[in-house]
Motif scaffolding. Structure first.
Motif, mmCIF file in Angstrom:
data_model
loop_
_atom_site.group_PDB
_atom_site.id
_atom_site.type_symbol
_atom_site.label_atom_id
_atom_site.label_comp_id
_atom_site.label_asym_id
_atom_site.label_seq_id
_atom_site.Cartn_x
_atom_site.Cartn_y
_atom_site.Cartn_z
ATOM 1 N N GLN A 94 -23.301 29.902 -0.866
ATOM 2 C CA GLN A 94 -22.429 28.732 -0.718
ATOM 3 C C GLN A 94 -22.054 28.157 -2.067
ATOM 4 O O GLN A 94 -20.886 27.818 -2.312
ATOM 5 N N SER A 95 -23.016 28.066 -2.964
ATOM 6 C CA SER A 95 -22.754 27.511 -4.291
ATOM 7 C C SER A 95 -21.785 28.383 -5.082
ATOM 8 O O SER A 95 -20.798 27.895 -5.651
ATOM 9 N N ASP A 96 -22.042 29.692 -5.108
ATOM 10 C CA ASP A 96 -21.169 30.601 -5.839
ATOM 11 C C ASP A 96 -19.792 30.665 -5.203
ATOM 12 O O ASP A 96 -18.777 30.834 -5.899
ATOM 13 N N GLY A 97 -19.745 30.545 -3.882
ATOM 14 C CA GLY A 97 -18.466 30.575 -3.191
ATOM 15 C C GLY A 97 -17.547 29.464 -3.665
ATOM 16 O O GLY A 97 -16.337 29.675 -3.846
ATOM 17 N N PHE A 98 -18.111 28.280 -3.881
ATOM 18 C CA PHE A 98 -17.298 27.171 -4.387
ATOM 19 C C PHE A 98 -16.830 27.448 -5.809
ATOM 20 O O PHE A 98 -15.644 27.282 -6.126
ATOM 21 N N LEU A 99 -17.737 27.877 -6.670
ATOM 22 C CA LEU A 99 -17.387 28.089 -8.079
ATOM 23 C C LEU A 99 -16.352 29.194 -8.262
ATOM 24 O O LEU A 99 -15.582 29.176 -9.229
ATOM 25 N N GLN A 100 -16.326 30.141 -7.333
ATOM 26 C CA GLN A 100 -15.407 31.275 -7.451
ATOM 27 C C GLN A 100 -14.137 31.118 -6.623
ATOM 28 O O GLN A 100 -13.211 31.931 -6.743
ATOM 29 N N ALA A 101 -14.073 30.072 -5.811
ATOM 30 C CA ALA A 101 -12.911 29.877 -4.941
ATOM 31 C C ALA A 101 -11.671 29.537 -5.754
ATOM 32 O O ALA A 101 -11.744 28.870 -6.790
ATOM 33 N N GLY A 102 -10.535 29.974 -5.258
ATOM 34 C CA GLY A 102 -9.293 29.683 -5.959
ATOM 35 C C GLY A 102 -9.012 28.199 -6.049
ATOM 36 O O GLY A 102 -8.534 27.702 -7.078
ATOM 37 N N ALA B 58 -19.542 13.009 -10.861
ATOM 38 C CA ALA B 58 -19.134 13.012 -9.453
ATOM 39 C C ALA B 58 -20.058 13.967 -8.709
ATOM 40 O O ALA B 58 -20.364 15.058 -9.208
ATOM 41 N N LEU B 59 -20.511 13.567 -7.529
ATOM 42 C CA LEU B 59 -21.421 14.384 -6.730
ATOM 43 C C LEU B 59 -20.704 14.837 -5.461
ATOM 44 O O LEU B 59 -20.103 14.010 -4.757
ATOM 45 N N THR B 60 -20.771 16.148 -5.190
ATOM 46 C CA THR B 60 -19.985 16.730 -4.115
ATOM 47 C C THR B 60 -20.753 17.836 -3.399
ATOM 48 O O THR B 60 -21.815 18.273 -3.849
ATOM 49 N N SER B 61 -20.190 18.308 -2.303
ATOM 50 C CA SER B 61 -20.635 19.549 -1.672
ATOM 51 C C SER B 61 -19.449 20.148 -0.945
ATOM 52 O O SER B 61 -18.534 19.437 -0.506
ATOM 53 N N ASP B 62 -19.463 21.461 -0.851
ATOM 54 C CA ASP B 62 -18.379 22.199 -0.213
ATOM 55 C C ASP B 62 -18.995 23.047 0.885
ATOM 56 O O ASP B 62 -19.732 23.994 0.615
ATOM 57 N N SER B 63 -18.731 22.683 2.130
ATOM 58 C CA SER B 63 -19.417 23.336 3.242
ATOM 59 C C SER B 63 -18.473 23.580 4.411
ATOM 60 O O SER B 63 -17.812 22.644 4.898
ATOM 61 N N ALA B 64 -18.401 24.826 4.845
ATOM 62 C CA ALA B 64 -17.651 25.207 6.047
ATOM 63 C C ALA B 64 -16.214 24.698 6.016
ATOM 64 O O ALA B 64 -15.702 24.178 7.016
ATOM 65 N N GLY B 65 -15.575 24.822 4.868
ATOM 66 C CA GLY B 65 -14.180 24.437 4.751
ATOM 67 C C GLY B 65 -13.932 22.961 4.550
ATOM 68 O O GLY B 65 -12.771 22.514 4.578
#
Length: 334
Positions: A276-284, A207-214
């Motif tokens: 941004q990348s680390d923020g996703f991996l570390q997010a609850g 699966a390909l994704t991105s997590d940006s600005a909420g």
């Protein structure tokens, strides 16, 4: 922009074209270059059809990918768009800069960074064709550009032309059909070579994704970056289709509360920056995903890296492929 001004600029530019054609960034002497296609050629697109009477000598590109593909086919445009995402301070993408350095050609005129085509600047470049087959031009913008030179628009929806089709379209417009076929063959060979070198990719779901600005984005298998990733041997995770909405032909958004439903053997998450990348991996909210828990996440980081595969082009795919495959291999091994 008034129609009269465009016509006046186009007429002036046309008068200058002969004087400029021998000393501009299009140092590839197209007048003497072999033509593998035939002219005139009529190309169908979303706004009708465009006839190109003779092999273009002065090419302007707009949107994404057309400049890359033209250069990959041996034609350096006289003007190309400023690329804010992935480009340097001058708006030049790294694979374009490297290709021009290798060929000894000068950097084309960089068009202003604007959402609407900069008509005056395009007219001043005196083009005899405008390639915009992967762009978001409207019919009104197409009509205005057509007063400057023949325009090759996208064949279906805006910003949705398949990257392989874009190479073919560019080749046809430039009289480089044979070269386009050869380029596609070379690229397919590179992808096949990587797939053969990584048999562990075969059959694994991705699966390909991105997590940006909420906002969390999921890319459908129709998305160009997903499509060529599947060519490496992966299969699209069933959950990608099961959770899909009709927001777009190539992506949809997913609420953080549903992330546990996006199951796959490998997860790719694109991050423009390391933060941004680390923020996703570390997010609850990401901790509910098995891929995050077991480390089977490939994290392409950096605008240029992401741009090279989102979508790939005739120049960029080779530029970023090895690094991308290395990330996939590390994630698949976990």
């Amino acid at each position: 922009m008034h129609r009269r001004l465009i016509l006046s600029l186009a007429a002036t530019a046309a008068a200058l074209a002969l004087a400029l054609s021998g000393c501009t960034a299009s140092a590839v002497d197209e007048a003497d270059a072999p033509v593998s296609g035939s002219f005139p050629v009529t190309m169908e697109h979303a706004f009708g059809e465009t006839t190109i009477e003779a092999q273009p000598e002065r090419v302007v590109t707009w949107g994404w990918g057309s400049a890359d593909d033209a250069i990959a086919l041996g034609v350096v445009p006289v003007a190309i768009p400023f690329q804010a995402y992935g480009g340097d301070d001058d708006g030049v993408l790294p694979w374009i800069a490297e290709a021009l350095a290798a060929s000894g050609d000068e950097t084309p005129t960089i068009l202003p960074d604007s959402e609407e085509p900069p008509y005056e600047d395009i007219a001043a470049a005196a083009p005899d064709v405008i390639l915009a087959a992967y762009s978001g031009i409207t019919e009104e913008q197409y009509d205005l550009l057509s007063e400057i030179a023949p325009v090759v628009a996208y064949p279906g929806e805006p910003w949705a032309t398949d990257w392989r089709d874009l190479i073919t379209i560019t080749g046809t417009a430039l009289g480089k059909d044979a070269e386009a076929t050869a380029l596609l063959g070379d690229i397919d060979g590179e992808i096949a070579e990587q797939a053969a070198a990584h048999p562990e990719f075969a059959g694994k779901s991705i699966a390909l994704t991105s997590d940006s600005a909420g906002t969390f984005y999921v890319y459908k298998k129709e998305d160009p970056r997903a499509a060529f990733t599947l060519d490496l041997g992966f299969v699209s995770a069933p959950s990608v289709d099961e959770l899909a909405t009709d927001e777009s032909s190539f992506y949809y958004t997913l609420s953080y509360e549903q992330l546990d439903k996006l199951s796959s053997d490998v997860l790719v998450n694109f991050g423009s920056t390391r933060e941004q990348s680390d923020g996703f991996l570390q997010a609850g909210y990401s901790q509910v995903m098995p891929q995050v828990q077991d480390g089977s996440v490939a994290s392409p980081v950096g605008e240029a890296f992401i741009a090279s595969v989102s979508p790939p082009t005739g120049l960029s795919l080779s530029w970023g492929l090895q690094d991308y495959v290395n990330l996939l291999a590390a994630a698949a091994a976990r």
